[in-house]
Motif scaffolding. Structure first.
Motif, PDB file in Angstrom:
ATOM      1  N   CYS A   1       0.857  -1.172   0.000  1.00  0.00           N
ATOM      2  CA  CYS A   1       0.000   0.000   0.000  1.00  0.00           C
ATOM      3  C   CYS A   1       0.899   1.230   0.000  1.00  0.00           C
ATOM      4  O   CYS A   1       1.698   1.411   0.926  1.00  0.00           O
ATOM      5  CB  CYS A   1      -0.922   0.004   1.212  1.00  0.00           C
TER       6      CYS A   1
ATOM      7  N   GLU B   1      -7.787  -9.797  -5.009  1.00  0.00           N
ATOM      8  CA  GLU B   1      -8.226 -10.103  -3.652  1.00  0.00           C
ATOM      9  C   GLU B   1      -7.023 -10.496  -2.812  1.00  0.00           C
ATOM     10  O   GLU B   1      -6.117 -11.173  -3.292  1.00  0.00           O
ATOM     11  CB  GLU B   1      -9.276 -11.200  -3.645  1.00  0.00           C
ATOM     12  N   PRO B   2      -7.012 -10.058  -1.567  1.00  0.00           N
ATOM     13  CA  PRO B   2      -5.922 -10.452  -0.675  1.00  0.00           C
ATOM     14  C   PRO B   2      -5.943 -11.956  -0.427  1.00  0.00           C
ATOM     15  O   PRO B   2      -7.010 -12.562  -0.325  1.00  0.00           O
ATOM     16  CB  PRO B   2      -6.222  -9.699   0.623  1.00  0.00           C
TER      17      PRO B   2
ATOM     18  N   ARG C   1      -8.066 -11.514   4.151  1.00  0.00           N
ATOM     19  CA  ARG C   1      -7.904 -10.315   4.977  1.00  0.00           C
ATOM     20  C   ARG C   1      -7.348  -9.195   4.122  1.00  0.00           C
ATOM     21  O   ARG C   1      -6.552  -9.427   3.229  1.00  0.00           O
ATOM     22  CB  ARG C   1      -6.933 -10.588   6.127  1.00  0.00           C
ATOM     23  N   ASP C   2      -7.765  -7.974   4.433  1.00  0.00           N
ATOM     24  CA  ASP C   2      -7.219  -6.822   3.730  1.00  0.00           C
ATOM     25  C   ASP C   2      -5.743  -6.673   4.068  1.00  0.00           C
ATOM     26  O   ASP C   2      -5.285  -7.085   5.136  1.00  0.00           O
ATOM     27  CB  ASP C   2      -7.958  -5.550   4.128  1.00  0.00           C
TER      28      ASP C   2
ATOM     29  N   ASP D   1      -5.524  -1.182   6.757  1.00  0.00           N
ATOM     30  CA  ASP D   1      -6.779  -0.590   7.219  1.00  0.00           C
ATOM     31  C   ASP D   1      -7.144   0.685   6.474  1.00  0.00           C
ATOM     32  O   ASP D   1      -8.088   1.374   6.853  1.00  0.00           O
ATOM     33  CB  ASP D   1      -6.688  -0.290   8.721  1.00  0.00           C
TER      34      ASP D   1
ATOM     35  N   GLN E   1      -9.395  -2.224  -7.427  1.00  0.00           N
ATOM     36  CA  GLN E   1      -9.693  -3.366  -6.566  1.00  0.00           C
ATOM     37  C   GLN E   1     -11.150  -3.705  -6.729  1.00  0.00           C
ATOM     38  O   GLN E   1     -12.003  -2.859  -6.547  1.00  0.00           O
ATOM     39  CB  GLN E   1      -9.436  -3.017  -5.113  1.00  0.00           C
TER      40      GLN E   1
END
Length: 59
Positions: free
Chosen positions: A14, A32-33, A37-38, A41, A58
């Motif tokens: 990120c 997709e992760p 989970r992302d 945050d 995304q």
């Protein structure tokens, strides 16, 4: 031509917060992760594949 079920894995970071995680990139562009989970945050993560490829959408 890649089929709709083909995917690849990549490490992504990120650009907003610096968090790193694994993502799946599907041949249709869906991202997709890995693990459900992302990566971080952030409300709207600005992900970049490590090695230079940017992920703009995304889904």
């Amino acid at each position: 031509m890649a089929g709709d079920n083909e995917k690849r894995r990549a490490a992504a970071r990120c650009d907003d917060c610096g968090s790193i995680g694994l993502v799946r990139i599907w041949s249709n562009g869906r991202i997709e992760p890995v693990g459900g989970r992302d990566i971080c945050d952030c409300a709207d993560p600005d992900l970049r594949i490590l090695g230079g490829e940017r992920i703009d959408d995304q889904q």
